[in-house]
Write an enzyme that holds these catalytic residues in place. Structure first.
Site, PDB file in Angstrom:
ATOM      1  CD  GLU A 164      -3.660  -6.286   3.597  1.00 15.01           C
ATOM      2  OE1 GLU A 164      -2.901  -7.368   2.625  1.00 15.01           O
ATOM      3  OE2 GLU A 164      -2.631  -5.698   3.703  1.00 15.01           O
ATOM      4  CD  GLU A 178      -3.100  -1.279   2.349  1.00 13.13           C
ATOM      5  OE1 GLU A 178      -1.978  -1.389   3.675  1.00 13.13           O
ATOM      6  OE2 GLU A 178      -3.972  -1.082   2.498  1.00 13.13           O
TER       7      GLU A 178
HETATM    8  N1  DAK Z   1       5.195  -7.134  11.890  1.00 12.85           N
HETATM    9  C1  DAK Z   1       5.962  -7.233  12.861  1.00 12.85           C
HETATM   10  N2  DAK Z   1       7.278  -8.145  12.802  1.00 12.85           N
HETATM   11  C2  DAK Z   1       7.227  -8.515  11.833  1.00 12.85           C
HETATM   12  C3  DAK Z   1       6.071  -8.273  10.408  1.00 12.85           C
HETATM   13  C4  DAK Z   1       5.194  -7.368  10.610  1.00 12.85           C
HETATM   14  N3  DAK Z   1       4.446  -7.686   9.389  1.00 12.85           N
HETATM   15  N4  DAK Z   1       6.478  -8.367   8.755  1.00 12.85           N
HETATM   16  C5  DAK Z   1       7.840  -9.561   9.617  1.00 12.85           C
HETATM   17  N5  DAK Z   1       8.709  -9.056  10.890  1.00 12.85           N
HETATM   18  C6  DAK Z   1       9.285  -9.296  11.848  1.00 12.85           C
HETATM   19  C7  DAK Z   1       9.741 -11.152  12.701  1.00 12.85           C
HETATM   20  O1  DAK Z   1       8.341 -10.621  13.519  1.00 12.85           O
HETATM   21  C8  DAK Z   1      11.018 -11.208  12.198  1.00 12.85           C
HETATM   22  O2  DAK Z   1      11.499 -10.214  13.896  1.00 12.85           O
HETATM   23  P1  DAK Z   1      12.300 -11.610  14.848  1.00 12.85           P
HETATM   24  O3  DAK Z   1      11.496 -13.078  15.201  1.00 12.85           O
HETATM   25  O4  DAK Z   1      13.211 -11.426  13.908  1.00 12.85           O
HETATM   26  O5  DAK Z   1      11.985 -10.857  16.118  1.00 12.85           O
HETATM   27  C9  DAK Z   1      11.466 -10.402  11.549  1.00 12.85           C
HETATM   28  O6  DAK Z   1      10.578  -9.479  11.071  1.00 12.85           O
HETATM   29  C10 DAK Z   1      12.255 -11.248  10.270  1.00 12.85           C
HETATM   30  O7  DAK Z   1      10.628 -11.762   9.792  1.00 12.85           O
HETATM   31  P2  DAK Z   1      11.162 -12.986   9.801  1.00 12.85           P
HETATM   32  O8  DAK Z   1      12.058 -14.103   9.860  1.00 12.85           O
HETATM   33  O9  DAK Z   1      10.024 -13.546   8.816  1.00 12.85           O
HETATM   34  O10 DAK Z   1      11.866 -13.458   8.040  1.00 12.85           O
HETATM   35  P3  DAK Z   1      11.817 -14.491   7.369  1.00 12.85           P
HETATM   36  O11 DAK Z   1      12.338 -13.549   5.439  1.00 12.85           O
HETATM   37  O12 DAK Z   1      11.922 -15.727   7.376  1.00 12.85           O
HETATM   38  O13 DAK Z   1      10.440 -13.614   5.704  1.00 12.85           O
HETATM   39  C11 DAK Z   1       9.124 -12.535   5.307  1.00 12.85           C
HETATM   40  C12 DAK Z   1       9.838 -12.496   5.420  1.00 12.85           C
HETATM   41  C13 DAK Z   1       7.828 -11.951   5.126  1.00 12.85           C
HETATM   42  C14 DAK Z   1       7.734 -13.996   4.494  1.00 12.85           C
HETATM   43  C15 DAK Z   1       7.893 -13.422   7.398  1.00 12.85           C
HETATM   44  O14 DAK Z   1       8.466 -12.113   7.550  1.00 12.85           O
HETATM   45  C16 DAK Z   1       6.019 -12.475   7.162  1.00 12.85           C
HETATM   46  O15 DAK Z   1       5.763 -13.206   6.145  1.00 12.85           O
HETATM   47  N6  DAK Z   1       5.562 -11.050   7.140  1.00 12.85           N
HETATM   48  C17 DAK Z   1       4.632 -10.428   7.351  1.00 12.85           C
HETATM   49  C18 DAK Z   1       3.757 -10.217   5.845  1.00 12.85           C
HETATM   50  C19 DAK Z   1       2.814 -10.108   6.908  1.00 12.85           C
HETATM   51  O16 DAK Z   1       1.105 -10.979   6.566  1.00 12.85           O
HETATM   52  N7  DAK Z   1       2.432  -8.822   7.179  1.00 12.85           N
HETATM   53  C20 DAK Z   1       1.099  -7.874   7.143  1.00 12.85           C
HETATM   54  C21 DAK Z   1       0.000  -8.155   6.319  1.00 12.85           C
HETATM   55  S1  DAK Z   1      -0.989  -7.260   6.589  1.00 12.85           S
HETATM   56  C22 DAK Z   1      -5.723  -1.766   9.046  1.00 12.85           C
HETATM   57  C23 DAK Z   1      -4.821  -0.875   8.530  1.00 12.85           C
HETATM   58  C24 DAK Z   1      -3.524  -1.562   8.089  1.00 12.85           C
HETATM   59  C25 DAK Z   1      -3.844  -2.841   7.599  1.00 12.85           C
HETATM   60  C26 DAK Z   1      -4.991  -3.494   7.610  1.00 12.85           C
HETATM   61  C27 DAK Z   1      -5.580  -3.015   8.084  1.00 12.85           C
HETATM   62  N8  DAK Z   1      -7.177  -1.371   9.116  1.00 12.85           N
HETATM   63  C28 DAK Z   1      -6.230   0.262  10.500  1.00 12.85           C
HETATM   64  C29 DAK Z   1      -7.781  -1.304   9.258  1.00 12.85           C
HETATM   65  C30 DAK Z   1      -2.558  -2.956   7.038  1.00 12.85           C
HETATM   66  C31 DAK Z   1      -2.325  -4.897   7.151  1.00 12.85           C
HETATM   67  C32 DAK Z   1      -1.019  -5.692   6.666  1.00 12.85           C
HETATM   68  O17 DAK Z   1       0.404  -4.817   6.428  1.00 12.85           O
END
Ligand code: DAK
Length: 201
Positions: free
Chosen positions: A133, A113
């Site tokens: 999401e 985004e």
């Molecule tokens: N938030 C917090 N920490 C995160 C993170 C995230 N989104 N993404 C990664 N990290 C952290 C991991 O927890 C890890 O921390 P430690 O364990 O080392 O303390 C560190 O970053 C390194 O990540 P990984 O070890 O997981 O790294 P990999 O290379 O193995 O994996 C990955 C990379 C990108 C595939 C994985 O980190 C992952 O799946 N991350 C989450 C992706 C995700 O689901 N993002 C969120 C999408 S939802 C709203 C407002 C805003 C939004 C929605 C609604 N309203 C108010 C209605 C927005 C929503 C989103 O963005």
């Protein structure tokens, strides 16, 4: 404030803003979003600035909104969190100078985004895009439902948002989410971004 979470430098009339929270893959928490808003508001007064490049420190661009901050939010708190995002992203979108997102890795959820609120997107070949999401039982909350269809069309946007499928930089380019794909290194990415900024200026 939390200005260490953002780095800013200038190369002539080009500004380079780096999201700097690499230990969390630059995940956007509300402090970082506020910081971004403040910095962009400050940059807006720089009359020498002609083009801005936004990138991420470390291996990711932005891996989304900060899940650890989001997970326990009440409904009003979630609304407030969403507004932090909108405020920062809209400030960037309405900046008077062209803004290029130099995507150096994951651009997921709020990260995708953020990239879509820029004018132009350039990405390394290794970058990945997606709106995952729905895997967290929420919907894109910082403009994705509106900006993604404008870039890729309604059908593709719905597919990406409903399935949460992560796509490669190449596919992102095919569907119009990305303007240009470079080699895999940060050097190649920044060179391409600066060269485009130069042409624009
Ligand atoms: N938030 C917090 N920490 C995160 C993170 C995230 N989104 N993404 C990664 N990290 C952290 C991991 O927890 C890890 O921390 P430690 O364990 O080392 O303390 C560190 O970053 C390194 O990540 P990984 O070890 O997981 O790294 P990999 O290379 O193995 O994996 C990955 C990379 C990108 C595939 C994985 O980190 C992952 O799946 N991350 C989450 C992706 C995700 O689901 N993002 C969120 C999408 S939802 C709203 C407002 C805003 C939004 C929605 C609604 N309203 C108010 C209605 C927005 C929503 C989103 O963005």
């Amino acid at each position: 404030g939390f200005f260490f979470m953002l780095l800013y430098e200038k190369a002539g009339n080009i500004g380079i803003l780096t999201i700097n929270r690499p230990e969390a893959l630059n995940a956007l928490n509300s402090a970082l979003l506020d910081c971004l808003y403040e910095k962009v508001t400050e940059i807006a007064h720089d009359t020498e600035l002609r083009c801005l490049i936004v990138t991420g420190a470390g291996k990711a661009f932005v891996a989304g909104a900060d899940i650890s901050e989001m997970k326990d939010l009440s409904r009003p708190e979630a609304f407030a969190f969403g507004m932090h995002g909108h405020k920062a992203f809209c400030a960037l979108e309405t900046l008077a100078v062209p803004v290029i997102a130099a995507v150096n890795g994951y651009a997921l959820g709020g990260g995708c985004e953020l990239a879509m609120a820029r004018d132009i997107r350039i990405a390394t070949g290794r970058s990945k895009f997606g709106q995952p999401e729905t895997n967290l039982s929420i919907i894109p909350g910082a403009g994705g439902t509106q900006r993604l269809p404008r870039l890729v069309g309604v059908g593709r946007a719905k597919e990406l948002i409903y399935t949460g499928r992560i796509i490669s930089a190449e596919e992102a380019k095919e569907i119009g989410l990305v303007n240009q794909v470079t080699g895999d290194t940060r050097e190649e990415l920044m060179k391409a971004a600066k060269s485009m900024a130069q042409k624009i200026m």
